[in-house]
Design a protein around this motif. Sequence first.
Motif, short mmCIF file in Angstrom:
data_model
loop_
_atom_site.label_atom_id
_atom_site.label_comp_id
_atom_site.label_asym_id
_atom_site.label_seq_id
_atom_site.Cartn_x
_atom_site.Cartn_y
_atom_site.Cartn_z
N LEU A 65 0.63 -1.03 -0.22
CA LEU A 65 -0.39 -0.76 -0.36
C LEU A 65 0.88 1.49 0.38
CD1 LEU A 65 -3.04 -1.05 2.42
CD2 LEU A 65 -3.01 -0.60 0.08
N GLY A 99 -1.99 5.76 8.22
CA GLY A 99 -2.71 6.14 6.51
C GLY A 99 -3.43 7.74 7.28
N PHE A 103 -0.97 10.02 3.89
CA PHE A 103 -1.63 9.86 3.60
C PHE A 103 -2.40 10.87 3.13
CE2 PHE A 103 -1.16 4.80 2.87
CZ PHE A 103 -0.09 5.59 1.94
N ASP A 108 -7.25 6.17 1.38
CA ASP A 108 -5.78 5.87 1.84
C ASP A 108 -6.09 5.42 3.15
OD1 ASP A 108 -5.15 5.78 -0.74
OD2 ASP A 108 -4.35 7.73 -0.46
N THR A 109 -6.92 6.43 4.25
CA THR A 109 -6.93 5.84 5.74
C THR A 109 -7.58 4.59 5.52
OG1 THR A 109 -6.96 8.22 6.16
CG2 THR A 109 -7.50 5.97 7.99
N LYS A 111 -8.26 2.21 2.80
CA LYS A 111 -7.35 1.26 2.95
C LYS A 111 -7.07 0.33 4.01
CE LYS A 111 -7.07 2.70 -1.79
NZ LYS A 111 -6.82 2.75 -2.78
#
Length: 173
Positions: A65, A99, A103, A108-109, A111
């Motif tokens: 990731l 995350g 990001f 994205d957090t 994910k």
Amino acid sequence: LTFFLLNENDTFKRKLVRRMETRGSKRLTVEILNDIARQIERFIWVQIVTCSGVAVVTGLSLWWLGVDQPAVWGGFAGLLNIVPYFGPLIVTVVLSAVGFLQFGTLADTVKVAGVALAITTVEGNVLTPHLLSRAGSLNHVAIFVSLAFWSWVWGVAGMLLAVPLLMVAKAVC
């Protein structure tokens, strides 16, 4: 206590057997002590295997990731995997924060948090119960009560030692 008993296995066993009066009670005592040692040893190996697996899979997933320092976060996840129920929750919350801080986007957090939650969920609901059923199953209510009690008594150290202490008590009983 578990570590010291396993380390002093033969000395402790000899002293206890010497106190038994009949040959049959001596044989039974040796069998019980050997069974306790086997159960505890299997439990410790299951913990080592599952924690290592969570650490490696989490680290690789975070690397995929693009999270900074994935090995550190994988090790963190593996270490907290020892603590039932709360360990995976803490890992998910901390990795969510990591995350978000790295990001800065909600997608994205989610994910990063989703990957951490998925790994600990599969491990906690599939892998560990399957492996522990061979090592000696523990009642989920007993685990929760033990975790609540020992974390109340000793804090974080109690959370880490709650399940091993429960396993020792079960083996002794």
